[in-house]
Design a protein around this motif. Structure first.
Motif, mmCIF file in Angstrom:
data_model
loop_
_atom_site.group_PDB
_atom_site.id
_atom_site.type_symbol
_atom_site.label_atom_id
_atom_site.label_comp_id
_atom_site.label_asym_id
_atom_site.label_seq_id
_atom_site.Cartn_x
_atom_site.Cartn_y
_atom_site.Cartn_z
ATOM 1 N N ALA A 8 -1.873 1.909 -6.754
ATOM 2 C CA ALA A 8 -3.322 1.936 -6.545
ATOM 3 C C ALA A 8 -3.703 3.054 -5.575
ATOM 4 O O ALA A 8 -4.717 3.738 -5.770
ATOM 5 N N ALA A 9 -2.890 3.279 -4.551
ATOM 6 C CA ALA A 9 -3.162 4.367 -3.609
ATOM 7 C C ALA A 9 -3.107 5.718 -4.321
ATOM 8 O O ALA A 9 -3.889 6.622 -4.024
ATOM 9 N N GLU A 12 -6.309 6.153 -6.062
ATOM 10 C CA GLU A 12 -7.311 6.418 -5.041
ATOM 11 C C GLU A 12 -7.279 7.886 -4.583
ATOM 12 O O GLU A 12 -8.308 8.477 -4.285
ATOM 13 N N PRO A 132 -4.699 -1.118 -1.128
ATOM 14 C CA PRO A 132 -5.292 -0.640 -2.372
ATOM 15 C C PRO A 132 -4.765 -1.465 -3.548
ATOM 16 O O PRO A 132 -3.581 -1.815 -3.585
ATOM 17 N N ARG A 133 -5.669 -1.779 -4.501
ATOM 18 C CA ARG A 133 -5.291 -2.582 -5.667
ATOM 19 C C ARG A 133 -5.877 -1.959 -6.930
ATOM 20 O O ARG A 133 -6.904 -1.300 -6.889
ATOM 21 N N GLN A 134 -5.219 -2.241 -8.052
ATOM 22 C CA GLN A 134 -5.739 -1.791 -9.329
ATOM 23 C C GLN A 134 -5.436 -2.837 -10.394
ATOM 24 O O GLN A 134 -4.438 -3.547 -10.327
ATOM 25 N N LEU A 139 -9.306 1.096 -10.151
ATOM 26 C CA LEU A 139 -9.283 0.642 -8.767
ATOM 27 C C LEU A 139 -10.258 -0.504 -8.570
ATOM 28 O O LEU A 139 -11.338 -0.513 -9.153
ATOM 29 N N LYS A 141 -11.634 -3.227 -5.209
ATOM 30 C CA LYS A 141 -11.755 -3.233 -3.751
ATOM 31 C C LYS A 141 -10.409 -3.592 -3.107
ATOM 32 O O LYS A 141 -9.734 -4.517 -3.551
ATOM 33 N N PRO A 142 -10.001 -2.866 -2.044
ATOM 34 C CA PRO A 142 -8.765 -3.248 -1.349
ATOM 35 C C PRO A 142 -8.824 -4.721 -0.942
ATOM 36 O O PRO A 142 -9.889 -5.243 -0.613
#
Length: 163
Positions: A8-9, A12, A132-134, A139, A141-142
Motif C-alpha cells: 500500500a505504501a 501511495e 497504509p492499506r489497499q 488505497l 484510509k490508513p
C-alpha cells in the motif's frame, strides 16, 4: 487482493505522472522509495487458529497466484477453492530485501524466515499503529486492520442462453 504495509505504501508513493511516464516500472520506484520504512507489529488471525504475532514489512492477502507484472506471490493460489492465501514479508535490511526479491522473482520454494505463506478462509490482520492499506489495488484510509471474509463479494454473471 488486500494488503497492509509496503504494498500500500508503494501505491501511495507512485504518482500518476510516474505511471504515465514509466508504466509498471513506476511501482518499482515507488516500492524502492519505501524500503526503509520501519517494520510494524501485526497479529494475524487465520480461521479459528491461535493469533500469530509478527514484526513485518507487509502482509498481502489474495486468491490468485500472479499479480501485475507477472510476479507469482501466491504459487498455490486458486481463485475458486474458497481459500485465501496470505504472504507475510519480514526483511530487515537491504541484504534481506535482496534475498526476498530473488526468492519471489525466481519462485524459489526454499525455506526463508523472511517469507511466510499461509492459507485460510477468514483472515484478519491487526496492527499496533495505523498503516497504509489497499484493497484490490486501491488505497484506502490508513488504519490498524484489514479483514477478508468468505462470500463478502457477490458476483453475478448472465446465465447461458439457449440457442
Amino acid at each position: 487482493m488486500a494488503g497492509i504495509g509496503l504494498d500500500a505504501a508503494m501505491l501511495e508513493s507512485t504518482t500518476e505522472t510516474s505511471k504515465s511516464r514509466f508504466g509498471a516500472l513506476a511501482y518499482v520506484f515507488g516500492a524502492l522509495s519505501r524500503l526503509r520504512d520501519r517494520p510494524f507489529r501485526v497479529t494475524l488471525r487465520l480461521d479459528d487458529g491461535p493469533p500469530l504475532r509478527r514484526r513485518v514489512r507487509m502482509v498481502l492477502v489474495g486468491n490468485v497466484g500472479r499479480v501485475q507484472g507477472g510476479l507469482h506471490l501466491f504459487p498455490a493460489a486458486e481463485p475458486d477453492d474458497g481459500r485465501l492465501d496470505v504472504l507475510v514479508l519480514s526483511p530487515y535490511g537491504l541484504r534481506d530485501w535482496l534475498g526476498v526479491a530473488v526468492r519471489l522473482f525466481t519462485r524459489s520454494r526454499r525455506e526463508d524466515r523472511r517469507i511466510e505463506r499461509f492459507t485460510a478462509r477468514t483472515i484478519r490482520v491487526d496492527t499496533a499503529r495505523p498503516m497504509p492499506r489497499q484493497y484490490d489495488g486501491d488505497l484506502i484510509k490508513p488504519g490498524t486492520r484489514i479483514a477478508v471474509t468468505p462470500k463478502a463479494l457477490l458476483i453475478r454473471v448472465p446465465a447461458e442462453t439457449a440457442q
